[in-house]
Design a protein around this motif. Structure first.
Motif, short mmCIF file in Angstrom:
data_model
loop_
_atom_site.label_atom_id
_atom_site.label_comp_id
_atom_site.label_asym_id
_atom_site.label_seq_id
_atom_site.Cartn_x
_atom_site.Cartn_y
_atom_site.Cartn_z
N ASP A 97 0.83 -1.21 0.00
CA ASP A 97 0.00 0.00 0.00
C ASP A 97 0.86 1.26 0.00
OD1 ASP A 97 -2.35 -1.43 0.02
OD2 ASP A 97 -2.71 -1.22 2.17
N ILE A 98 1.85 1.29 0.89
CA ILE A 98 2.69 2.49 1.03
C ILE A 98 3.46 2.76 -0.25
CG2 ILE A 98 4.73 3.41 2.21
CD1 ILE A 98 3.68 2.16 4.77
N LEU A 99 4.03 1.73 -0.83
CA LEU A 99 4.81 1.91 -2.06
C LEU A 99 3.91 2.31 -3.22
CD1 LEU A 99 7.20 -1.14 -1.67
CD2 LEU A 99 7.80 1.28 -1.41
N MET A 139 10.26 0.87 8.14
CA MET A 139 9.17 1.71 8.63
C MET A 139 7.96 0.86 9.02
SD MET A 139 10.96 4.36 7.95
CE MET A 139 12.16 4.99 6.77
N ILE A 140 7.69 -0.17 8.21
CA ILE A 140 6.56 -1.05 8.48
C ILE A 140 6.82 -1.86 9.75
CG2 ILE A 140 5.18 -2.96 7.59
CD1 ILE A 140 4.79 -0.45 6.03
N ASP A 162 1.38 2.02 13.00
CA ASP A 162 0.42 2.78 12.21
C ASP A 162 0.91 2.92 10.77
OD1 ASP A 162 -2.09 4.65 12.45
OD2 ASP A 162 -0.62 5.77 11.28
N GLU A 163 0.08 2.51 9.82
CA GLU A 163 0.47 2.55 8.41
C GLU A 163 0.69 3.97 7.91
OE1 GLU A 163 -1.30 1.00 4.11
OE2 GLU A 163 -1.86 -0.04 5.97
N ALA A 164 -0.12 4.91 8.40
CA ALA A 164 0.03 6.30 7.98
C ALA A 164 1.36 6.87 8.48
CB ALA A 164 -1.13 7.14 8.51
N ASP A 165 1.72 6.56 9.72
CA ASP A 165 3.01 7.03 10.25
C ASP A 165 4.16 6.45 9.44
OD1 ASP A 165 1.73 8.46 12.23
OD2 ASP A 165 2.00 6.92 13.78
N GLU A 219 8.12 8.70 3.19
CA GLU A 219 8.08 9.85 2.29
C GLU A 219 9.17 10.86 2.65
OE1 GLU A 219 7.13 13.78 0.77
OE2 GLU A 219 7.09 13.18 2.89
N ARG A 220 9.37 11.04 3.96
CA ARG A 220 10.41 11.97 4.41
C ARG A 220 11.80 11.46 4.02
NH1 ARG A 220 10.39 17.35 5.87
NH2 ARG A 220 12.26 17.78 7.09
#
Length: 210
Positions: free
Chosen positions: A86-88, A111-112, A117-120, A126-127
């Motif tokens: 999802d994130i990618l 990060m995962i 939290d998926e949003a975090d 992204e950062r």
């Protein structure tokens, strides 16, 4: 945005042709169709270039996700794999210039693992990509990371000229052996834990440099 994102599914087969025509192969539909909205538009041809290019990358993201950190028990749960996908997929959508490139899954995986939290996890990734996306920017003449390889060659030539000359004699003076190290920040050269220790040093450098 595509309904497959956030559905808990991972796309590992092409769902669209380069002409924007959805692929109606039964095996593809079995894997990809996640809702009535996606099935109802199965025969709808897309014309937007950005959307077509993005959908063409979704299955490649899925294939890379399945290969990322496969020795970790964490990724035995499909829900964690789907979070990574999802994130990618979302990042590939918002970064229209670079999109998705192989190696990004290695950068996103920690990060995962570390953030529930998926949003975090997304915003941390992204950062990070704000600093590293230049490595993935390619032109017909060069790849972004080549600048770093040239800097490395210059540094080694000054600090350890004997080593530099030795590499030159071996045909490694272009320092391509360090290509993957720069692209994924040593994620594939070191264990998961050791790479995170190294990332702590990188994060400090990121904080003190503009």
């Amino acid at each position: 945005m595509d309904p497959h994102v956030g559905s808990g599914k991972i796309i590992t087969a092409p769902i669209i042709t380069e002409d924007g025509v959805p692929i109606n192969d039964p095996l593809v539909l079995l894997e990809a169709t996640s809702s009535s909205s996606s099935s109802s538009s199965a025969n709808h041809r897309l014309t937007d270039k950005h959307t077509i290019e993005w959908k063409l990358t979704l299955h490649q993201i899925g294939l890379d996700v399945l290969r990322t950190d496969r020795s970790m028990l964490f990724y035995e749960k499909k829900e964690n794999l789907s979070k990574l996908w999802d994130i990618l997929a979302v990042y590939a959508w918002i970064d229209k210039e670079v999109g998705y490139c192989q190696g990004m899954s290695d950068l996103c995986s920690p990060m995962i693992v570390l953030l529930n939290d998926e949003a975090d996890a997304f915003w941390c990734f992204e950062r990070l990509m704000r600093r590293l996306r230049g490595n993935f920017r390619c032109t017909q003449q060069s790849v972004g990371v080549e600048n770093q390889l040239q800097h490395l060659a210059s540094i080694i030539q000054v600090l350890d000229p004997k080593l530099h000359d030795h590499l030159e004699r071996l045909g490694g003076g272009d320092y391509l052996f360090a290509f993957r190290m720069f692209m994924v920040l040593f994620r594939r050269e070191l264990s998961f834990g050791d790479s995170l220790y190294l990332w702590e040093i990188f994060s400090f450098i990121f904080l003190v440099t503009p």
